[in-house]
Motif scaffolding. Structure first.
Motif, short mmCIF file in Angstrom:
data_model
loop_
_atom_site.label_atom_id
_atom_site.label_comp_id
_atom_site.label_asym_id
_atom_site.label_seq_id
_atom_site.Cartn_x
_atom_site.Cartn_y
_atom_site.Cartn_z
N ARG A 193 0.82 -1.21 0.00
CA ARG A 193 0.00 0.00 0.00
C ARG A 193 0.86 1.26 0.00
NH1 ARG A 193 -3.58 -3.12 3.34
NH2 ARG A 193 -2.48 -2.44 5.21
N ILE A 194 1.93 1.23 0.80
CA ILE A 194 2.83 2.39 0.85
C ILE A 194 3.50 2.60 -0.52
CG2 ILE A 194 4.93 3.31 1.88
CD1 ILE A 194 4.17 1.78 4.43
N TYR A 195 3.91 1.51 -1.14
CA TYR A 195 4.55 1.59 -2.46
C TYR A 195 3.58 2.20 -3.48
CZ TYR A 195 7.80 0.26 -6.17
OH TYR A 195 8.69 0.30 -7.21
N ARG A 196 2.35 1.72 -3.46
CA ARG A 196 1.36 2.24 -4.42
C ARG A 196 1.13 3.73 -4.18
NH1 ARG A 196 -4.53 -0.01 -3.82
NH2 ARG A 196 -4.35 1.40 -2.04
N LYS A 197 1.01 4.13 -2.90
CA LYS A 197 0.81 5.55 -2.56
C LYS A 197 1.97 6.39 -3.08
CE LYS A 197 0.46 8.60 1.48
NZ LYS A 197 1.78 9.23 1.32
N ASN A 198 3.21 5.93 -2.84
CA ASN A 198 4.38 6.67 -3.31
C ASN A 198 4.47 6.69 -4.83
OD1 ASN A 198 4.88 6.87 -0.61
ND2 ASN A 198 6.93 5.98 -0.67
N ALA A 199 4.04 5.60 -5.47
CA ALA A 199 4.04 5.55 -6.93
C ALA A 199 3.05 6.56 -7.50
CB ALA A 199 3.72 4.14 -7.41
N ILE A 200 1.91 6.71 -6.84
CA ILE A 200 0.92 7.70 -7.28
C ILE A 200 1.50 9.11 -7.15
CG2 ILE A 200 -1.31 8.75 -6.73
CD1 ILE A 200 -2.28 5.94 -5.94
N GLU A 201 2.18 9.38 -6.03
CA GLU A 201 2.80 10.70 -5.83
C GLU A 201 3.90 10.94 -6.86
OE1 GLU A 201 4.10 10.74 -1.81
OE2 GLU A 201 2.07 10.93 -0.97
N LEU A 202 4.66 9.90 -7.17
CA LEU A 202 5.72 10.04 -8.18
C LEU A 202 5.12 10.30 -9.56
CD1 LEU A 202 8.71 9.95 -8.92
CD2 LEU A 202 8.52 7.47 -9.17
N LEU A 203 4.02 9.64 -9.86
CA LEU A 203 3.34 9.87 -11.14
C LEU A 203 2.88 11.32 -11.23
CD1 LEU A 203 2.07 8.89 -13.79
CD2 LEU A 203 0.07 8.16 -12.47
N GLN A 204 2.34 11.86 -10.15
CA GLN A 204 1.92 13.26 -10.14
C GLN A 204 3.12 14.19 -10.37
OE1 GLN A 204 0.04 13.33 -6.29
NE2 GLN A 204 -1.93 12.65 -7.08
N SER A 205 4.26 13.86 -9.75
CA SER A 205 5.47 14.67 -9.95
C SER A 205 5.97 14.58 -11.38
CB SER A 205 6.57 14.21 -8.99
OG SER A 205 6.24 14.50 -7.66
N ALA A 206 5.84 13.38 -11.97
CA ALA A 206 6.27 13.20 -13.36
C ALA A 206 5.42 14.05 -14.30
CB ALA A 206 6.17 11.72 -13.75
N ILE A 207 4.12 14.03 -14.08
CA ILE A 207 3.22 14.83 -14.92
C ILE A 207 3.51 16.31 -14.73
CG2 ILE A 207 0.80 15.47 -15.28
CD1 ILE A 207 0.07 12.58 -14.48
N GLN A 208 3.74 16.72 -13.49
CA GLN A 208 4.07 18.12 -13.22
C GLN A 208 5.38 18.53 -13.88
OE1 GLN A 208 4.19 19.12 -9.05
NE2 GLN A 208 4.96 21.18 -9.40
N LEU A 209 6.36 17.63 -13.84
CA LEU A 209 7.66 17.92 -14.48
C LEU A 209 7.49 18.07 -15.98
CD1 LEU A 209 10.71 18.21 -14.46
CD2 LEU A 209 10.91 15.72 -14.43
#
Length: 240
Positions: free
Chosen positions: A213-229
């Motif tokens: 669950r923690i990995y999935r949560k962090n992956a979602i946050e990383l995806l948001q950062s990727a889109i923002q970048l």
């Protein structure tokens, strides 16, 4: 020539030499700026390609992690029900996925990022908002990668109790085409140590589910950062 004329002559020679040197310096400086600007654009375009590949990878991982959580929740319910022997096909299938991590971890497309770091290329990124976004994104990738070792440790802790419940010979029959896992054809029996191993299995499986669950949560946050970048780089460098 009089001393005054000689001095004037020397002055103009020196002045013309100074102008020539200065002009050469300015031309060389402009050329270097042009080359650096060109390299900056090349790095940005290459980085955009990498981050777009990352977003596709992250979307796949997030979906796989969601499915993994549902499987393990079902496994907890089924293996703890009194009539668990009716559901051993699913129990074996879900249990086999505890160790299957290779396809659900993030593989960083860091080709351009490594070039930026190793060649000092980050100094070429003149736009502060762009360089900040790049650094933040890379830091979040590192945090996600560190979580992978924690997950491996939890899976290792879970295995001893798993081996006391599920028969490895059944696992052998579930492998199809070397990579695909299928449910057993029949309803295989659990090992006779199942009841004794259940408390430890439940605890260690809980840890595996938690880190998933923690990995999935962090992956979602990383995806948001990727889109923002991606959006930041496109805006700052006027790219489509």
């Amino acid at each position: 020539h009089t001393p005054r004329k000689r001095w004037t002559h020397y002055f103009w020679e020196f002045f013309m030499l100074f102008l020539a040197v200065t002009a050469g310096f300015l031309v060389e400086n402009q050329r270097e700026h042009y080359v650096e600007h060109l390299r900056e654009k090349q790095f940005i375009n290459s980085l955009l390609v990498d981050v777009k590949l990352d977003t596709a990878n992250l979307n796949r991982i997030i979906s796989a992690r969601d499915l993994r959580e549902k499987m393990f929740d079902s496994l907890t319910i089924l293996i703890n029900t009194p009539d668990r022997n009716k559901y051993t096909q699913d129990i074996y299938f879900f249990g086999r996925h505890i160790t299957r991590l290779s396809r659900i971890v993030f593989i960083y497309n860091d080709r351009t990022m490594q070039q930026l770091k190793n060649s000092g290329g980050l100094r070429l990124i003149r736009k502060r908002i762009a360089s900040d976004s790049i650094i933040i994104y890379d830091a979040k990738v590192s945090a996600l990668e560190k979580l992978e070792q924690r997950e491996i440790n939890y899976v290792d802790f879970c295995l001893p109790s798993t081996y006391r419940i599920l028969d490895g010979l059944i696992y052998d029959k579930m492998i199809y085409d070397e990579t695909e896992i299928r449910k057993p054809d029949s309803t295989p029996a659990l090992l006779n140590t199942t009841l004794q191993a259940l408390p430890e299995f439940n605890l260690t499986l809980h840890n595996v589910k938690s880190v998933n669950r923690i990995y999935r949560k962090n992956a979602i946050e990383l995806l948001q950062s990727a889109i923002q970048l991606i959006n930041t780089l496109k805006k700052e460098y006027k790219l489509e």
